[in-house]
Design a protein around this motif. Structure first.
Motif, PDB file in Angstrom:
ATOM      1  N   ARG A 212     -10.434  -2.108   7.754  1.00  0.00           N
ATOM      2  CA  ARG A 212     -11.219  -2.505   6.584  1.00  0.00           C
ATOM      3  C   ARG A 212     -11.069  -1.436   5.507  1.00  0.00           C
ATOM      4  NH1 ARG A 212     -17.496  -3.337   7.734  1.00  0.00           N
ATOM      5  NH2 ARG A 212     -17.293  -1.177   8.428  1.00  0.00           N
ATOM      6  N   VAL A 213     -11.057  -1.882   4.253  1.00  0.00           N
ATOM      7  CA  VAL A 213     -11.043  -0.964   3.099  1.00  0.00           C
ATOM      8  C   VAL A 213     -12.163  -1.389   2.169  1.00  0.00           C
ATOM      9  CG1 VAL A 213      -9.750  -0.154   1.096  1.00  0.00           C
ATOM     10  CG2 VAL A 213      -8.571  -0.496   3.278  1.00  0.00           C
ATOM     11  N   PHE A 214     -13.001  -0.422   1.764  1.00  0.00           N
ATOM     12  CA  PHE A 214     -14.134  -0.732   0.902  1.00  0.00           C
ATOM     13  C   PHE A 214     -13.690  -0.845  -0.558  1.00  0.00           C
ATOM     14  CE2 PHE A 214     -16.048   1.594   4.512  1.00  0.00           C
ATOM     15  CZ  PHE A 214     -16.767   0.530   5.031  1.00  0.00           C
ATOM     16  N   GLU A 215     -14.251  -1.833  -1.229  1.00  0.00           N
ATOM     17  CA  GLU A 215     -13.865  -2.148  -2.592  1.00  0.00           C
ATOM     18  C   GLU A 215     -14.111  -0.947  -3.514  1.00  0.00           C
ATOM     19  OE1 GLU A 215     -16.081  -3.802  -0.796  1.00  0.00           O
ATOM     20  OE2 GLU A 215     -15.227  -5.783  -0.395  1.00  0.00           O
TER      21      GLU A 215
ATOM     22  N   GLY B 182      -8.817   2.086  -1.326  1.00  0.00           N
ATOM     23  CA  GLY B 182      -8.409   0.853  -2.002  1.00  0.00           C
ATOM     24  C   GLY B 182      -7.509   1.136  -3.187  1.00  0.00           C
ATOM     25  N   LEU B 183      -7.875   2.147  -3.975  1.00  0.00           N
ATOM     26  CA  LEU B 183      -7.044   2.515  -5.118  1.00  0.00           C
ATOM     27  C   LEU B 183      -5.693   3.070  -4.672  1.00  0.00           C
ATOM     28  CD1 LEU B 183      -9.817   4.185  -7.320  1.00  0.00           C
ATOM     29  CD2 LEU B 183      -8.858   1.873  -7.533  1.00  0.00           C
ATOM     30  N   GLY B 184      -5.660   3.628  -3.449  1.00  0.00           N
ATOM     31  CA  GLY B 184      -4.415   4.139  -2.898  1.00  0.00           C
ATOM     32  C   GLY B 184      -3.613   3.086  -2.168  1.00  0.00           C
ATOM     33  N   LEU B 185      -4.041   1.823  -2.280  1.00  0.00           N
ATOM     34  CA  LEU B 185      -3.309   0.651  -1.785  1.00  0.00           C
ATOM     35  C   LEU B 185      -3.332   0.497  -0.263  1.00  0.00           C
ATOM     36  CD1 LEU B 185      -0.212   0.626  -4.192  1.00  0.00           C
ATOM     37  CD2 LEU B 185      -2.445  -0.472  -4.474  1.00  0.00           C
ATOM     38  N   LEU B 186      -4.232   1.209   0.423  1.00  0.00           N
ATOM     39  CA  LEU B 186      -4.430   0.898   1.833  1.00  0.00           C
ATOM     40  C   LEU B 186      -5.074  -0.474   1.956  1.00  0.00           C
ATOM     41  CD1 LEU B 186      -5.763   4.139   3.593  1.00  0.00           C
ATOM     42  CD2 LEU B 186      -3.437   3.233   3.554  1.00  0.00           C
ATOM     43  N   ALA B 187      -4.773  -1.180   3.030  1.00  0.00           N
ATOM     44  CA  ALA B 187      -5.311  -2.524   3.227  1.00  0.00           C
ATOM     45  C   ALA B 187      -5.470  -2.808   4.714  1.00  0.00           C
ATOM     46  CB  ALA B 187      -4.393  -3.567   2.583  1.00  0.00           C
TER      47      ALA B 187
END
Length: 455
Positions: free
Chosen positions: A131-134, A139-144
């Motif tokens: 999970r990646v928090f909005e 998220g800004l580093g493009l992990l998903a």
């Protein structure tokens, strides 16, 4: 939720060591440490354990504070050495700790913590993002969700795990280079720096009213990430919309919800069970043999209250995993005597106990495991987890709550047929060996890490 007395839930509203607060005289018969020196703090937390620890009868007399380097070490070593053990001989109490008071207040009050903004688990000796928090650095580093982390600052995951450990690695590094592999085997590197992350406990994108076809009531679904105060006003809006749509079956996705505030759990119980069970027992809290007599039986009970948007529920379906713990299990177990309750996914974690919070020395908080909860039928023996009714895979290649999410598929099958579906894997998705080779991160730590697997 009605209580006949205010019980200790998350934080005692006192100052145990500060100069401007009220003293907590319930610890060791005194107020606050003589001084906030290291020895003063160690003595204070030891006295608190003797007073409030759920299994204080197992603690030997004469524990020497000189045997421990810090209050943090003392609490960890005393509770894991002398506390109860499971059938395998491992410590049953993996939760008692000393942490930051400010961090606790920020997490429970605002859903904020300092970190990268993701959750993860180990699959077959590989680190995988769940999970990646909005809006987070991750998220800004493009992990998903579904990404594999092959290297951390150039080191393999297995190397980090085998040496200092993943938790210690992230604690020691504010900026990390993640070497990432997508499920399609393509790779990229991303440099991510810690920042303040805000967890949305009930993300709007995961609130759904699902059409089940003509003449059939729709199903209400939402993902619930952690029991914090910012979830409470959202509940009323969600259940108001469910009532307006004619929802009778509710699916709450708590697969990664490690718990949080008991107050928030009791409120959710009112929305789910208050309509038909107003005034009946939701749960009962038990303390150790020294503390229990300080409360009458009714003072230790919580009761359902019918709210304006309490739902006339027909069926309650919980999406769970081995990360579903504490307050999540409290709600599930407490609804069991009154509703048609189903658990989908996997067995839950198994934490029928909770911690109180005792602030001390202005900046720290002791969170000893201090109470156990049971439902109206008296059931609380689920240290091995609440049993799953419909096993379903948590496939990280599929978004949480998507139409082809096996957990949602199973939940909707229960709603429409009253039975589990035949287990299938969605087309184009390679399923891991179900319920095997998955290892969860160590939960003991700050509140965000313990209760939301938030890193």
């Amino acid at each position: 939720m009605r209580k006949l007395a205010v019980l200790l839930v998350t934080t005692l509203v006192v100052s145990a060591c500060g100069s401007d607060g009220e003293s907590f005289t319930g610890i060791g018969g005194g107020g606050q440490p003589a001084a906030c020196s290291n020895d003063g703090q160690k003595q204070f937390v030891l006295d608190a354990l003797y007073d409030w620890y759920l299994w204080n009868d197992l603690l030997p007399a004469g524990i020497n504070i000189s045997d421990y380097a810090s209050p943090e070490e003392l609490v960890f070593e005393v509770t894991t050495t002398f506390g109860p053990r499971d059938a395998n001989g491992d410590p049953l109490d993996r939760f008692s700790s000393v942490g930051s008071l400010v961090a606790d207040q920020q997490f429970f009050g605002e859903g904020k913590y300092e970190g990268f903004g993701f959750s993860w688990r180990e699959e077959s000796n590989e680190m995988r993002i769940s999970r990646v928090f909005e809006g987070s650095p991750a998220g800004l580093g493009l992990l998903a969700r579904g990404h594999y982390v092959d290297r951390l600052n150039g080191r393999t995951y297995v190397d980090v795990r085998s040496n200092e450990g993943v938790g210690a690695f992230f604690d020691a590094n504010d900026t990390v280079t993640f070497s990432v592999r997508r499920p399609d085997t393509s790779t990229f590197d991303t440099v991510i720096t810690k920042a303040i992350v805000t967890i949305d406990p009930v993300p709007a994108a995961r609130i759904r009213v699902i059409d089940m076809g003509a003449g059939v009531p729709p199903v209400g679904y939402f993902e619930f990430r952690t029991f914090i105060s910012t979830a409470e006003p959202v509940f009323d809006t969600v259940f108001e919309d469910f009532i307006a749509a004619g929802v009778r079956d509710v699916v709450i996705d708590m697969r990664y919800n490690g718990g949080g505030l008991v107050r928030t759990a009791e409120l959710l119980g009112d929305y789910l069970g208050g309509f038909a069970n107003d005034g009946l027992v939701f749960s009962e809290t038990e303390y150790n043999a020294d503390r229990n007599p300080e409360f009458t039986e009714n003072e230790r009970k919580s009761f359902f209250s019918r709210l304006g948007n309490s739902l006339d529920i027909q069926r309650f379906i919980v999406v769970a995993s081995r990360s579903t713990a504490s307050a999540s299990e409290l709600v599930t177990n407490s609804l069991e005597p009154y509703a048609d309750v189903w658990v989908v996914g996997d067995n839950t974690f198994g934490k029928p106990v909770g911690q109180i919070g005792i602030p001390f020395c202005e900046e720290k908080i002791l969170r000893p495991t201090s109470f156990r909860t049971k439902n109206a039928a008296g059931f609380s023996d689920y240290f091995d987890g609440l049993s799953v009714d419909c096993p379903a895979e948590d496939l990280l290649d599929i978004p949480i709550g998507a139409d082809n999410d096996p957990n949602l598929v199973a939940a909707l099958s229960i709603s429409s047929t009253g039975a589990c579906p035949v287990a299938t894997t969605p087309p184009g998705v390679q399923a891991p060996e179900f319920l095997k080779d998955i290892v969860l991160p160590e939960a003991r730590g700050d509140s965000a890490r313990e209760l939301a697997n938030a890193w």
